[in-house]
Design an enzyme around this catalytic site. Structure first.
Site, PDB file in Angstrom:
ATOM      1  N   ALA A   1      40.204  47.789  -4.329  1.00 18.15           N
ATOM      2  CA  ALA A   1      38.943  47.362  -4.949  1.00 18.15           C
ATOM      3  C   ALA A   1      39.147  47.039  -6.419  1.00 18.15           C
ATOM      4  O   ALA A   1      39.928  47.701  -7.103  1.00 18.15           O
ATOM      5  CB  ALA A   1      37.896  48.454  -4.783  1.00 18.15           C
TER       6      ALA A   1
ATOM      7  N   ASN B   1      38.852  29.663  -7.002  1.00 19.11           N
ATOM      8  CA  ASN B   1      39.528  28.442  -6.525  1.00 19.11           C
ATOM      9  C   ASN B   1      39.663  27.370  -7.599  1.00 19.11           C
ATOM     10  O   ASN B   1      40.322  26.367  -7.381  1.00 19.11           O
ATOM     11  CB  ASN B   1      38.769  27.861  -5.329  1.00 19.11           C
TER      12      ASN B   1
ATOM     13  N   ARG C   1      28.635  25.561   2.874  1.00 11.50           N
ATOM     14  CA  ARG C   1      28.754  24.193   2.369  1.00 11.50           C
ATOM     15  C   ARG C   1      29.724  23.374   3.221  1.00 11.50           C
ATOM     16  O   ARG C   1      30.385  23.928   4.097  1.00 11.50           O
ATOM     17  CB  ARG C   1      29.157  24.254   0.895  1.00 11.50           C
TER      18      ARG C   1
ATOM     19  N   ARG D   1       0.808  -1.227   0.000  1.00 10.22           N
ATOM     20  CA  ARG D   1       0.000   0.000   0.000  1.00 10.22           C
ATOM     21  C   ARG D   1       0.850   1.290   0.000  1.00 10.22           C
ATOM     22  O   ARG D   1       0.334   2.383  -0.197  1.00 10.22           O
ATOM     23  CB  ARG D   1      -0.954   0.013   1.198  1.00 10.22           C
TER      24      ARG D   1
END
Ligand code: UD1
Ligand code: CA
Length: 471
Positions: free
Chosen positions: A440, A403, A350, A33
Site C-alpha cells: 500500500a 499513464n 471510456r 420554423r
C-alpha cells in the site's frame, strides 16, 4: 439441384416479376420554423437524423435506390447524411414539391415504381409502405397516395372524392374554397407512382395556383385525366405521417419514436420499468430478461445481452455487454464488457476498454483504453488507463495507473493474480509480473518481477519524545 415447385423457388420467381422500387425523398425546403443554423432534416431524434430515418425506412421496404432532393444548405445536408449509397438531386430554388421531383428527373425510372417521401416525416414505417406498394400494384394504380383523417386539417392539401368515393383531386389549403376546407381527409404527401405516369404528368405541370408553385399534388389529377387509376388509401395510424416543422414537433416526434422503440423491446422480452424515461436508439439490441431501470440512455450500436440489469441512470454508447451484467449509475463508451461483470455505481468506462467476465468495476472508477482480465476487481476510487491487466487482480482503493508524463501516454502491464495495495501509483511504462504484491502507498517506477512483494515508500519511523520536546 433445383426443386422447381418448392415455395422458396416460387417466391423467388415472383420476386423477379415484381417491379423495382425506387424512392425520392424531398429535403430541399428551408424549415425556417426550426429557428436553426442546421438544416431541418439533419435535426436528430435519438441520435439519428430525421432524413436518415426516412432513408432507412425506404430501404427497409424494398427501395433499391434512394435519391434525396437537396436545396437549402445542400452541401451540409449531403455531408450530414449517415447512410451510404444515396443519390442526390439539386433543387437550387424551391418552386414547389412538383418542381422538386422534376429535379430528380434523371432518377425516375419508367419501369419502376417511384415512392415519394419527405425528409421531415421520420415516423413512417417500412411495414406501412410495404402494404401501400402491395395495394398499389394489386390495384394497378398509376399513383397511390396516403391520406389521413385529422381533426384540424388547416394548412394541408385536402383529398376531394367523387360521389362513388373515388379519388377526384387534391386541393391545397390556399387554393381551396370554404366548402373544400371543411374536408378532414388530408394529403400526407406520401405517394407510390408508376414511373411512367409520374414522368408524363410532371411534363404537364404548371404553376397557375395561389402559391405560384409546381404542385406534385396536381400530378394525381393529370394521371386520372390520362385514364390512369388513382387510389387514396386512408392511413391506419396518422402518427406515422407526422411532419416536423418546429422544435416542439421535433420533441413530439421523438416521444413517439421512443415509445415505439421501447414497445418493440418489451415485446421481445425486455423489462423496461419506466418507458417514459428510457431512451433507446433505433440500432440498439437487447437480450431477453434484461431489465432497464429508469433514466437510461442506450445509444448507437449498443448491444446488451440477456439477464442484465441496466440503470438506474446509466448511459451506454456503442458498447457491447455480455449476459448477466449489472450496470448501475454509470457510463460506458465504445467498449466491451463480459458476462456477469458488475459496473458502478458511478463508474466511467471510456473508449476502447475490453473488460472480461466476472469483473468488478466499482464506485468512482475510471477505466480507459485498457484490457481487464476475468475475475479482476477494481472496487473503488481508481484510475486505470492504458493498462493491460490480467486475471484475478485486486486493485486496492485509490490505485492509480500513472499513464501520462505530461507529453506522452505510456502503458502499464499487470500479470495474473497480482495484488495492488491501496493508494499505489504504477508509473508507466511499467510491468508487474504474475502473482506479486505491491505494498500500500507504493509509487512503483521500475518493473516488478513475479511472486515478490514490492515496497516503494519511506519506512515508518517512531520518534520517541518528539511531543515532549515540542512542548
Ligand atoms: C405538401 C402538399 C400537401 C400536403 C402536405 C403534407 C403539395 C403541393 N402539397 O404541402 O398537399 O398536405 O405536403 O405535409 O405537394 N420541398 C422541396 N422543395 C420544394 C417544396 C417542398 O424539397 O420546392 C420539400 C420540403 O422540404 C418538405 C416537403 O417537400 O420536406 C413538403 O413541403 P412543404 O412545403 O412542407 O409542403 P406543402 O407544400 O405545404
Ligand atoms: Ca408542410
Amino acid at each position: 439441384m433445383k426443386i422447381l415447385d418448392s415455395p422458396e423457388t416460387a417466391a423467388a420467381e415472383e420476386e423477379v416479376y415484381m417491379k423495382n422500387l425506387k424512392a425520392i425523398i424531398l429535403a430541399a425546403g428551408e424549415g425556417s420554423r426550426m429557428k436553426s443554423k442546421k438544416p431541418k432534416v439533419l435535426h436528430e431524434i435519438l441520435h439519428k437524423t430525421m432524413v436518415d430515418y426516412v432513408i432507412d425506412t425506404a430501404k427497409d421496404c424494398g427501395a433499391e435506390q434512394v435519391c434525396v432532393v437537396v436545396g437549402h444548405k445542400a452541401e451540409e445536408v449531403k455531408a450530414g447524411i449517415a447512410n451510404d449509397g444515396v443519390a442526390f438531386a439539386l433543387q437550387a430554388e424551391q418552386k414547389g414539391t412538383g418542381h422538386a421531383v422534376m429535379m430528380a428527373g434523371d432518377f425516375i425510372d419508367e419501369n419502376s415504381d417511384m415512392m415519394i417521401l419527405y425528409g421531415d416525416t421520420p415516423l413512417i414505417t417500412g411495414e406501412t409502405l410495404k402494404n401501400l406498394v402491395e395495394t398499389h400494384r394489386k390495384e394497378g394504380h398509376g399513383v397511390t397516395v396516403v391520406s389521413a383523417l385529422v381533426e384540424n386539417p388547416t394548412g394541408y392539401g385536402r383529398i376531394l372524392r367523387d360521389e362513388n368515393n373515388g379519388f377526384r383531386k387534391i386541393v391545397e389549403h390556399k387554393d381551396a374554397t370554404e366548402q373544400e376546407r371543411l374536408v378532414k381527409e388530408i394529403n400526407t404527401g406520401i405517394y407510390i407512382f408508376n414511373g411512367k405516369a409520374l414522368k408524363n404528368s410532371l411534363g404537364k405541370l404548371d404553376n397557375h395556383n395561389a402559391q405560384g408553385e409546381y404542385y406534385l399534388t396536381d400530378c394525381l389529377e393529370l394521371i386520372l385525366q390520362d385514364g390512369g387509376k388513382v387510389g387514396a388509401e386512408v392511413a391506419a395510424d396518422a402518427d406515422e405521417f407526422f411532419g416536423v416543422n418546429s422544435r416542439v414537433q421535433l420533441a413530439e416526434a421523438a416521444g413517439i419514436m421512443k415509445r415505439r422503440i421501447n414497445r418493440r423491446h418489451m415485446e421481445n422480452g425486455v423489462t423496461i420499468i419506466d418507458p417514459d424515461h428510457t431512451y433507446i436508439d433505433s440500432g440498439v439490441k437487447i437480450g431477453m430478461d434484461t431489465v432497464i431501470l429508469p433514466g437510461c440512455v442506450l445509444e448507437g450500436n449498443t448491444v446488451v445481452g440477456e439477464d442484465c440489469e441496466i440503470g438506474p441512470h446509466s448511459r451506454l454508447v456503442d458498447t457491447k455487454l455480455g449476459n448477466g451484467v449489472q450496470f448501475q449509475h454509470s457510463t460506458a463508451l465504445e467498449s466491451e464488457i463480459g458476462n456477469d461483470t458488475t459496473v458502478g455505481p458511478y463508474a466511467y468506462i471510456r473508449p476502447n476498454c475490453h473488460i472480461g467476465n466476472r469483473v468488478k468495476i466499482g464506485d468512482f472508477v475510471e477505466v480507459k483504453n485498457s484490457t481487464i482480465g476475468d475475475g479482476t476487481k477494481i472496487p473503488h476510487l481508481s484510475y486505470v488507463g492504458d493498462t493491460d491487466a490480467g486475471e484475478r487482480i485486486n486493485f486496492g482503493c485509490g490505485s492509480i495507473m500513472v499513464n501520462y508524463d505530461g507529453k506522452k501516454k505510456h502503458r502499464t502491464t499487470i500479470g495474473d493474480d497480482v495484488f495492488v495495495g491501496c493508494n499505489v501509483n504504477l508509473v508507466a511504462p511499467v510491468t508487474v509480473e504474475k502473482g506479486s504484491y505491491i505494498a500500500a502507498g507504493s509509487t512503483i517506477t521500475k518493473d516488478v518481477p513475479g511472486e515478490v512483494l514490492a515496497v516503494a515508500r519511506a519506512r515508518q519511523q517512531i520518534i520517541e519524545g518528539w511531543i515532549e520536546k515540542r512542548k
